[in-house]
Design an enzyme around this catalytic site. Sequence first.
Site, PDB file in Angstrom:
ATOM      1  N   LYS A 129       0.862  -1.191   0.000  1.00  0.00           N
ATOM      2  CA  LYS A 129       0.000   0.000   0.000  1.00  0.00           C
ATOM      3  C   LYS A 129       0.890   1.230   0.000  1.00  0.00           C
ATOM      4  O   LYS A 129       2.036   1.163   0.446  1.00  0.00           O
ATOM      5  CB  LYS A 129      -0.883  -0.009   1.259  1.00  0.00           C
ATOM      6  CG  LYS A 129      -2.116   0.859   1.156  1.00  0.00           C
ATOM      7  CD  LYS A 129      -3.252   0.186   0.419  1.00  0.00           C
ATOM      8  CE  LYS A 129      -4.412   1.146   0.190  1.00  0.00           C
ATOM      9  NZ  LYS A 129      -5.605   0.470  -0.325  1.00  0.00           N
ATOM     10  N   ASP A 169      -6.986   4.602  -4.465  1.00  0.00           N
ATOM     11  CA  ASP A 169      -7.650   4.438  -3.159  1.00  0.00           C
ATOM     12  C   ASP A 169      -8.232   5.823  -2.865  1.00  0.00           C
ATOM     13  O   ASP A 169      -8.377   6.637  -3.796  1.00  0.00           O
ATOM     14  CB  ASP A 169      -6.632   3.993  -2.088  1.00  0.00           C
ATOM     15  CG  ASP A 169      -7.300   3.591  -0.769  1.00  0.00           C
ATOM     16  OD1 ASP A 169      -7.823   2.475  -0.686  1.00  0.00           O
ATOM     17  OD2 ASP A 169      -7.331   4.398   0.179  1.00  0.00           O
TER      18      ASP A 169
HETATM   19  P1  NAP Z   1     -12.883   8.199  -2.421  1.00  0.00           P
HETATM   20  O1  NAP Z   1     -13.351   8.029  -3.807  1.00  0.00           O
HETATM   21  O2  NAP Z   1     -11.834   9.206  -2.131  1.00  0.00           O
HETATM   22  O3  NAP Z   1     -14.161   8.461  -1.496  1.00  0.00           O
HETATM   23  C1  NAP Z   1     -14.096   8.499  -0.124  1.00  0.00           C
HETATM   24  C2  NAP Z   1     -15.447   8.975   0.379  1.00  0.00           C
HETATM   25  O4  NAP Z   1     -15.503   8.845   1.800  1.00  0.00           O
HETATM   26  C3  NAP Z   1     -15.708  10.433   0.077  1.00  0.00           C
HETATM   27  O5  NAP Z   1     -17.070  10.627  -0.133  1.00  0.00           O
HETATM   28  C4  NAP Z   1     -15.249  11.122   1.357  1.00  0.00           C
HETATM   29  O6  NAP Z   1     -15.821  12.386   1.570  1.00  0.00           O
HETATM   30  C5  NAP Z   1     -15.765  10.133   2.363  1.00  0.00           C
HETATM   31  N1  NAP Z   1     -15.053  10.280   3.621  1.00  0.00           N
HETATM   32  C6  NAP Z   1     -13.733  10.233   3.834  1.00  0.00           C
HETATM   33  N2  NAP Z   1     -13.460  10.423   5.119  1.00  0.00           N
HETATM   34  C7  NAP Z   1     -14.660  10.567   5.724  1.00  0.00           C
HETATM   35  C8  NAP Z   1     -15.073  10.778   7.053  1.00  0.00           C
HETATM   36  N3  NAP Z   1     -14.156  10.895   8.032  1.00  0.00           N
HETATM   37  N4  NAP Z   1     -16.392  10.864   7.319  1.00  0.00           N
HETATM   38  C9  NAP Z   1     -17.308  10.743   6.321  1.00  0.00           C
HETATM   39  N5  NAP Z   1     -16.982  10.560   5.042  1.00  0.00           N
HETATM   40  C10 NAP Z   1     -15.677  10.469   4.758  1.00  0.00           C
HETATM   41  O7  NAP Z   1     -12.300   6.817  -1.840  1.00  0.00           O
HETATM   42  P2  NAP Z   1     -12.750   5.332  -2.202  1.00  0.00           P
HETATM   43  O8  NAP Z   1     -11.832   4.835  -3.247  1.00  0.00           O
HETATM   44  O9  NAP Z   1     -14.210   5.287  -2.414  1.00  0.00           O
HETATM   45  O10 NAP Z   1     -12.375   4.570  -0.855  1.00  0.00           O
HETATM   46  C11 NAP Z   1     -13.252   4.516   0.250  1.00  0.00           C
HETATM   47  C12 NAP Z   1     -12.826   3.391   1.181  1.00  0.00           C
HETATM   48  O11 NAP Z   1     -12.825   2.148   0.445  1.00  0.00           O
HETATM   49  C13 NAP Z   1     -11.414   3.493   1.764  1.00  0.00           C
HETATM   50  O12 NAP Z   1     -11.408   2.880   3.037  1.00  0.00           O
HETATM   51  C14 NAP Z   1     -10.580   2.644   0.814  1.00  0.00           C
HETATM   52  O13 NAP Z   1      -9.383   2.188   1.406  1.00  0.00           O
HETATM   53  C15 NAP Z   1     -11.551   1.515   0.550  1.00  0.00           C
HETATM   54  N6  NAP Z   1     -11.300   0.728  -0.660  1.00  0.00           N
HETATM   55  C16 NAP Z   1     -11.245   1.331  -1.885  1.00  0.00           C
HETATM   56  C17 NAP Z   1     -11.039   0.563  -3.014  1.00  0.00           C
HETATM   57  C18 NAP Z   1     -11.043   1.160  -4.392  1.00  0.00           C
HETATM   58  O14 NAP Z   1     -10.996   0.389  -5.353  1.00  0.00           O
HETATM   59  N7  NAP Z   1     -11.136   2.458  -4.547  1.00  0.00           N
HETATM   60  C19 NAP Z   1     -10.854  -0.832  -2.904  1.00  0.00           C
HETATM   61  C20 NAP Z   1     -10.964  -1.417  -1.645  1.00  0.00           C
HETATM   62  C21 NAP Z   1     -11.190  -0.630  -0.536  1.00  0.00           C
HETATM   63  P3  NAP Z   1     -15.004  13.732   1.229  1.00  0.00           P
HETATM   64  O15 NAP Z   1     -15.088  13.853  -0.251  1.00  0.00           O
HETATM   65  O16 NAP Z   1     -15.725  14.768   1.983  1.00  0.00           O
HETATM   66  O17 NAP Z   1     -13.598  13.520   1.714  1.00  0.00           O
END
Ligand code: NAP
Length: 448
Positions: A129, A169
């Site tokens: 990561k 991510d």
């Molecule tokens: P992303 O596109 O950056 O979206 C993150 C979302 O969560 C945004 O809406 C953000 O809001 C919100 N957020 C972040 N911190 C927050 C908080 N403290 N309280 C409430 N909302 C919050 O990221 P993502 O890729 O969807 O990833 C989300 C999660 O899934 C992470 O844990 C990541 O490690 C996991 N994940 C992602 C993938 C992938 O393929 N992308 C795969 C496996 C796991 P703001 O815009 O206001 O910051």
Amino acid sequence: MSVLDETLEPIYQQVLARNPGELEFHQAVREVFESLGPVVAKHPEYRKAAIIERLCEPERQIIFRVPWTDDNGQVHINRGFRVQFNSALGPFKGGIRFHPSVYLGIIKFLGFEQIFKNALSGMPIGGGKGGADFNPRGRSDAEVMRFCQSFMTELARHVGEYVDVPAGDTGVGEREIGYMFGQYKRLTNNYESGVLTGKGLGIGGARVRKEATGYGTVIFVEEMLKAAGSSLDGRRVVVSGSGNVAIYAIEKATQLGGICVACSDSDGIIIDETGIDLDMIKQIKEVERGRLRAYASRVRSARYIEDGPIWKVPCEVALPCATQNELNLRDAQALIRNGCRVVAEGANMPTTPEAVRALMEAGVLFAPGKAANAGGVATSALEMQQNASRDSWSFEHSEEKLGEIMRAIHARCAETADEYGMPGNYVAGANIAGFTQVADAMLALGVI
Ligand code: NAP
């Protein structure tokens, strides 16, 4: 906290002593250790070869300076990380996160979880990561590009198709991956598509990669419900976040007959009892890169609550898809009180250990992120396959593959839980199945 097996407690103490202050990493290690008691009892060979101690120590940790210049000519410095945790099953693989909260403890927790998730995916990929404490919010396109180029200027020395293959991510999507791939290509003079996944379709990306994590989480939920003699059809669903994972979890849940009534960002929540208008969310989040509050001013049936408590919104299916430790014991109690039947982690470690315990004790079906959100990395491995064979699969074929993979992960977790006498315990099933696969590969590779 439950008591650890007596052979695991000293190893856990050693992890705490060697990695001071890395609270999320400690939490992720403990969560896995809590499932491993029966495994170490059954496999003394793992103890003799110090497999668990080796698993907790990354193969390599890289920390570097990322200097970049903003649009006004001001120079900024961020800290970049890449933790190459375990390559027993294949090249290191795992996303890159850009968020101000990033520090070594976050990257290590994510990298540690990634080892087991990647094993569960059934693909030949190790775990790693990376990220930086860069905040992309409010930054112009040109600033994000310069940051990505500077980040990759150092990272390029450490990655490669057969070495380490990063992806997106939090804070890193198709745009950022494109800029990083461009810089890598420039530095190496090599169109090595397989060095990064999550690329845009025009530069070697794969169909369904964008959708894969959210879709996969919901497919896992459907499998859990099916095993319990039920389905998603007609159920109320609440999803936290409104980023990549959340958007496509909402899309798939809606396709399967669920009614998604709430989602969030870090400023607040929206509740829309008529079902969330996903086109509007995509417009605000993917096109405008805006804030969720805009939804309520455009959709009459919606309410926006600043800092709203998303888990108090009654639902039968809860999908935490935002960030780590976002669903605590009080949230779990609220969900249980309101009749929630399933919680599946689209995000990594979004549920605190106390909340997981409360949910499972109350009979709520609980899917840990390692299993439920593995569809993203699995589809990244499919992107690597397509890049290696210069091929490009259709959406239908790719989605079918994702479905097969998620159903296989579900079956493996359920069967392993049964085998170890814990039927229905997907946490134990995922941890044990992922761990034993990696442990056996490490044994085969010798002491390295
Ligand atoms: P992303 O596109 O950056 O979206 C993150 C979302 O969560 C945004 O809406 C953000 O809001 C919100 N957020 C972040 N911190 C927050 C908080 N403290 N309280 C409430 N909302 C919050 O990221 P993502 O890729 O969807 O990833 C989300 C999660 O899934 C992470 O844990 C990541 O490690 C996991 N994940 C992602 C993938 C992938 O393929 N992308 C795969 C496996 C796991 P703001 O815009 O206001 O910051």
